[in-house]
Motif scaffolding. Structure first.
Motif, PDB file in Angstrom:
ATOM      1  N   SER A 265     -15.959  -3.073   4.012  1.00  0.00           N
ATOM      2  CA  SER A 265     -15.898  -4.285   4.311  1.00  0.00           C
ATOM      3  C   SER A 265     -14.526  -4.932   3.916  1.00  0.00           C
ATOM      4  O   SER A 265     -13.666  -5.940   4.420  1.00  0.00           O
ATOM      5  N   LYS A 266     -14.224  -4.426   2.282  1.00  0.00           N
ATOM      6  CA  LYS A 266     -12.667  -5.181   1.808  1.00  0.00           C
ATOM      7  C   LYS A 266     -11.792  -3.965   2.289  1.00  0.00           C
ATOM      8  O   LYS A 266     -11.069  -4.141   2.620  1.00  0.00           O
ATOM      9  N   ALA A 267     -11.755  -2.726   2.393  1.00  0.00           N
ATOM     10  CA  ALA A 267     -11.011  -1.713   2.500  1.00  0.00           C
ATOM     11  C   ALA A 267     -10.736  -1.605   4.205  1.00  0.00           C
ATOM     12  O   ALA A 267      -9.069  -2.091   4.884  1.00  0.00           O
ATOM     13  N   LEU A 268     -11.477  -2.306   4.673  1.00  0.00           N
ATOM     14  CA  LEU A 268     -11.317  -2.528   6.494  1.00  0.00           C
ATOM     15  C   LEU A 268     -10.404  -3.977   6.800  1.00  0.00           C
ATOM     16  O   LEU A 268      -9.910  -4.288   7.500  1.00  0.00           O
ATOM     17  N   SER A 269     -10.427  -4.624   5.105  1.00  0.00           N
ATOM     18  CA  SER A 269      -9.539  -5.951   5.702  1.00  0.00           C
ATOM     19  C   SER A 269      -7.766  -5.539   5.521  1.00  0.00           C
ATOM     20  O   SER A 269      -7.399  -5.032   5.214  1.00  0.00           O
ATOM     21  N   PRO A 270      -7.076  -6.329   6.087  1.00  0.00           N
ATOM     22  CA  PRO A 270      -6.304  -5.864   5.958  1.00  0.00           C
ATOM     23  C   PRO A 270      -5.289  -5.995   5.395  1.00  0.00           C
ATOM     24  O   PRO A 270      -3.964  -5.469   5.361  1.00  0.00           O
ATOM     25  N   GLU A 271      -5.204  -6.732   4.310  1.00  0.00           N
ATOM     26  CA  GLU A 271      -4.338  -6.516   3.087  1.00  0.00           C
ATOM     27  C   GLU A 271      -4.162  -5.036   2.172  1.00  0.00           C
ATOM     28  O   GLU A 271      -3.833  -5.022   0.915  1.00  0.00           O
ATOM     29  N   VAL A 272      -5.225  -4.523   2.709  1.00  0.00           N
ATOM     30  CA  VAL A 272      -5.110  -3.296   1.478  1.00  0.00           C
ATOM     31  C   VAL A 272      -4.690  -2.005   2.193  1.00  0.00           C
ATOM     32  O   VAL A 272      -4.219  -2.381   3.114  1.00  0.00           O
ATOM     33  N   LEU A 273      -3.574  -1.516   1.407  1.00  0.00           N
ATOM     34  CA  LEU A 273      -3.140  -0.905   1.765  1.00  0.00           C
ATOM     35  C   LEU A 273      -3.135   0.591   1.230  1.00  0.00           C
ATOM     36  O   LEU A 273      -3.277   0.486   0.183  1.00  0.00           O
ATOM     37  N   LEU A 274      -2.217   1.388   2.204  1.00  0.00           N
ATOM     38  CA  LEU A 274      -1.708   2.905   1.361  1.00  0.00           C
ATOM     39  C   LEU A 274      -0.833   2.901   1.128  1.00  0.00           C
ATOM     40  O   LEU A 274       0.140   2.814   2.259  1.00  0.00           O
ATOM     41  N   ALA A 275       0.048   2.140  -0.560  1.00  0.00           N
ATOM     42  CA  ALA A 275       1.297   1.841  -0.793  1.00  0.00           C
ATOM     43  C   ALA A 275       2.549   3.585  -0.652  1.00  0.00           C
ATOM     44  O   ALA A 275       2.240   4.184  -1.611  1.00  0.00           O
ATOM     45  N   TRP A 276       3.304   3.380  -0.217  1.00  0.00           N
ATOM     46  CA  TRP A 276       4.447   4.016  -0.338  1.00  0.00           C
ATOM     47  C   TRP A 276       5.655   3.982  -1.240  1.00  0.00           C
ATOM     48  O   TRP A 276       6.568   4.573  -1.722  1.00  0.00           O
ATOM     49  N   GLU A 277       5.898   2.134  -1.633  1.00  0.00           N
ATOM     50  CA  GLU A 277       6.975   1.475  -1.520  1.00  0.00           C
ATOM     51  C   GLU A 277       6.509   0.391  -2.041  1.00  0.00           C
ATOM     52  O   GLU A 277       5.306  -0.007  -2.256  1.00  0.00           O
ATOM     53  N   MET A 278       7.362   0.258  -3.233  1.00  0.00           N
ATOM     54  CA  MET A 278       7.930  -0.599  -3.980  1.00  0.00           C
ATOM     55  C   MET A 278       8.974  -1.555  -4.465  1.00  0.00           C
ATOM     56  O   MET A 278       9.481  -0.803  -4.944  1.00  0.00           O
ATOM     57  N   ASN A 279       9.133  -3.106  -3.972  1.00  0.00           N
ATOM     58  CA  ASN A 279      10.814  -3.743  -3.591  1.00  0.00           C
ATOM     59  C   ASN A 279      11.073  -3.380  -3.379  1.00  0.00           C
ATOM     60  O   ASN A 279      12.439  -2.685  -3.950  1.00  0.00           O
ATOM     61  N   GLY A 280      11.037  -2.458  -2.650  1.00  0.00           N
ATOM     62  CA  GLY A 280      11.768  -1.383  -0.909  1.00  0.00           C
ATOM     63  C   GLY A 280      11.676  -0.600  -1.920  1.00  0.00           C
ATOM     64  O   GLY A 280      13.247   0.152  -1.270  1.00  0.00           O
ATOM     65  N   GLU A 281      11.843   0.477  -3.244  1.00  0.00           N
ATOM     66  CA  GLU A 281      12.115   1.974  -3.552  1.00  0.00           C
ATOM     67  C   GLU A 281      11.597   1.971  -3.080  1.00  0.00           C
ATOM     68  O   GLU A 281       9.724   1.845  -2.984  1.00  0.00           O
ATOM     69  N   PRO A 282      11.336   3.769  -3.025  1.00  0.00           N
ATOM     70  CA  PRO A 282      10.332   4.815  -3.351  1.00  0.00           C
ATOM     71  C   PRO A 282       8.905   4.770  -4.851  1.00  0.00           C
ATOM     72  O   PRO A 282       9.900   4.121  -5.134  1.00  0.00           O
ATOM     73  N   LEU A 283       7.989   4.574  -4.214  1.00  0.00           N
ATOM     74  CA  LEU A 283       7.265   4.352  -5.339  1.00  0.00           C
ATOM     75  C   LEU A 283       7.129   5.391  -6.681  1.00  0.00           C
ATOM     76  O   LEU A 283       7.278   6.183  -6.016  1.00  0.00           O
ATOM     77  N   PRO A 284       7.394   4.422  -7.627  1.00  0.00           N
ATOM     78  CA  PRO A 284       7.859   5.774  -8.805  1.00  0.00           C
ATOM     79  C   PRO A 284       6.688   6.247  -9.031  1.00  0.00           C
ATOM     80  O   PRO A 284       5.110   5.740  -9.155  1.00  0.00           O
ATOM     81  N   GLU A 285       6.678   7.034  -9.422  1.00  0.00           N
ATOM     82  CA  GLU A 285       5.544   8.719  -9.819  1.00  0.00           C
ATOM     83  C   GLU A 285       4.955   7.475 -11.377  1.00  0.00           C
ATOM     84  O   GLU A 285       3.955   7.510 -11.145  1.00  0.00           O
ATOM     85  N   VAL A 286       5.027   6.393 -11.754  1.00  0.00           N
ATOM     86  CA  VAL A 286       3.782   5.996 -13.254  1.00  0.00           C
ATOM     87  C   VAL A 286       3.230   4.953 -12.530  1.00  0.00           C
ATOM     88  O   VAL A 286       2.884   4.405 -12.793  1.00  0.00           O
ATOM     89  N   HIS A 287       4.218   4.820 -11.064  1.00  0.00           N
ATOM     90  CA  HIS A 287       3.079   3.417 -10.562  1.00  0.00           C
ATOM     91  C   HIS A 287       2.197   3.815  -9.459  1.00  0.00           C
ATOM     92  O   HIS A 287       2.241   3.310  -8.394  1.00  0.00           O
ATOM     93  N   GLY A 288       1.914   5.037  -9.490  1.00  0.00           N
ATOM     94  CA  GLY A 288       0.730   6.181  -8.609  1.00  0.00           C
ATOM     95  C   GLY A 288       2.008   7.129  -7.596  1.00  0.00           C
ATOM     96  O   GLY A 288       1.105   6.552  -6.551  1.00  0.00           O
ATOM     97  N   GLY A 289       3.340   6.397  -7.302  1.00  0.00           N
ATOM     98  CA  GLY A 289       4.016   7.761  -6.364  1.00  0.00           C
ATOM     99  C   GLY A 289       3.186   9.106  -6.327  1.00  0.00           C
ATOM    100  O   GLY A 289       3.325   9.854  -7.444  1.00  0.00           O
TER     101      GLY A 289
END
Ligand code: MTE
Length: 355
Positions: free
Chosen positions: A155-179
């Motif tokens: 039910s939470k996974a289907l909520s619109p706020e849950v993302l598979l994120a590849w950018e953080m603050n407009g930059e490609p997701l850094p390695e240490v934060h899960g890139g």
């Protein structure tokens, strides 16, 4: 950064640094790892979607980022161990990093909605199912060592706020934060926002991974973590209402006269910060802090309060109220638990005011 451990890398920004912006620069964002940071090039990354799905999927980075509509969301991440140091003043928490109030930060994330990926795999029914996430980083904390994993209700996974994120603050997701790609589960403890996610499994029970089934559980105060049943305690998911005083820090010396007390308040899952009260006399009398605009329903709210401080000692206290009319609990002693999770008691800053 205040580095608690170098391997695995665990660090938080000094509180005054966190106070500088309501969207935390990547360089100041806290970092919480249970094993070495894996290096995965976007071209090598694959995401498998399997389990109770109509169609199993394997997505490449290009497919995830270009075949689905991207979404941008400002969301706060907060570790369940945030403000654990406050518990140590009551009784030392053994074997856990003494996080202060900086194990939380806010970023603008961009990614694909998890709901869209689940829909492509033919998953629709939220009834009682769970979505497990797997990652390749191996943690020695589990015995035997285990790759990191966790789960959230479908039910939470289907909520619109849950993302598979590849950018953080407009930059490609850094390695240490899960890139190159991580899960972002706004409103849940940070442990559910799995970094370097490589598999998503829809299943009929929560993940049996160590970090879901055993870690991040609130044990009774008198339990011995060494001997207690491994799955005992309350498994954390939604974040509790919390706040912190960022400026001036506990133990600081400041000049007499006009000072601005600053902090954050975060309501967690689906609730909002309505009010923050500040006391300059240890909690005997209160005034209302000024709240900055709420940047998104999933982000913290920065607050500030001007105070005229006379020379001597002052104990500044804060307490946040949310949209359900709930206020933070007063006493950390009443919340103390052996692993030191979910300290959301009133933050206090004992400050020396100099002439
Ligand atoms: N994901 C993986 N694969 N490995 C981890 O060790 N740590 C979790 C979560 N996701 C972790 C993970 C925890 S406990 C937190 S609080 C957040 O990541 C921290 O995210 P950050 O390091 O980007 O701040």
């Amino acid at each position: 950064m205040v580095v608690h451990e170098t391997t695995p890398f665990n660090a938080e920004p000094p509180l005054a640094v966190l106070a500088r912006a309501d969207i935390t620069p990547v360089s100041d964002f806290y970092s919480r790892n249970h094993g070495p940071v894996p290096k995965i090039e976007p071209r090598d990354w694959r995401l498998s979607v399997n389990g109770l799905v109509e169609r199993e999927l394997t997505l490449t980075y290009d497919e995830l980022t270009s075949h689905f509509t991207p979404h941008t969301l400002i969301a706060t991440l907060q570790c369940a161990g945030n403000r654990r140091a406050g518990f140590n003043e009551i009784e030392e928490i053994e074997g856990e990093d003494p996080w202060r109030g900086g194990a939380t930060s806010t970023a603008q994330w961009r990614g694909t909605r998890l709901a869209d990926v689940l829909s492509a795999a033919g998953v629709t029914d939220p009834g009682g199912l769970h979505v497990a996430f797997a990652a390749p980083d191996v943690s020695e904390l589990a015995s035997p060592p285990q790759e990191y994993g966790s789960s959230i209700p479908l039910s939470k996974a289907l909520s619109p706020e849950v993302l598979l994120a590849w950018e953080m603050n407009g930059e490609p997701l850094p390695e240490v934060h899960g890139g190159p790609v991580r899960v972002v589960v706004p409103g849940y403890i940070g442990a559910r926002s799995v970094k370097w996610v490589t598999a998503i499994t829809v299943q009929d029970k929560p993940s049996d991974n160590y970090f879901q089934a055993q870690a991040y559980h609130v044990l009774p105060a008198d339990a011995d973590p060494e001997t207690t049943e491994p799955s005992a305690g309350i498994s954390l998911s939604s974040i509790a209402l919390n706040s912190e005083i960022l400026v001036p820090e506990d133990g600081a010396s400041v000049s007499a006269g006009r000072q601005t007390v600053r902090g954050y308040a975060f309501a967690g899952d689906g609730r909002f910060i309505e009010r923050v009260d500040v006391s300059l006399d240890g909690g005997r009398s209160w005034r209302q802090a000024e709240l900055q605009a709420q940047r998104s329903p999933w982000s913290w709210r920065m607050w500030s309060c001007d105070a005229d401080l006379a020379p001597g000692g002052v104990e500044i206290v804060a307490r946040a109220w949310d949209s359900s009319g709930t206020m933070q609990p007063e006493s950390a002693a009443k919340l103390w638990n052996p692993k030191g999770y979910a300290n959301n008691s009133w933050p206090r800053a004992r400050v020396t005011v100099c002439e």
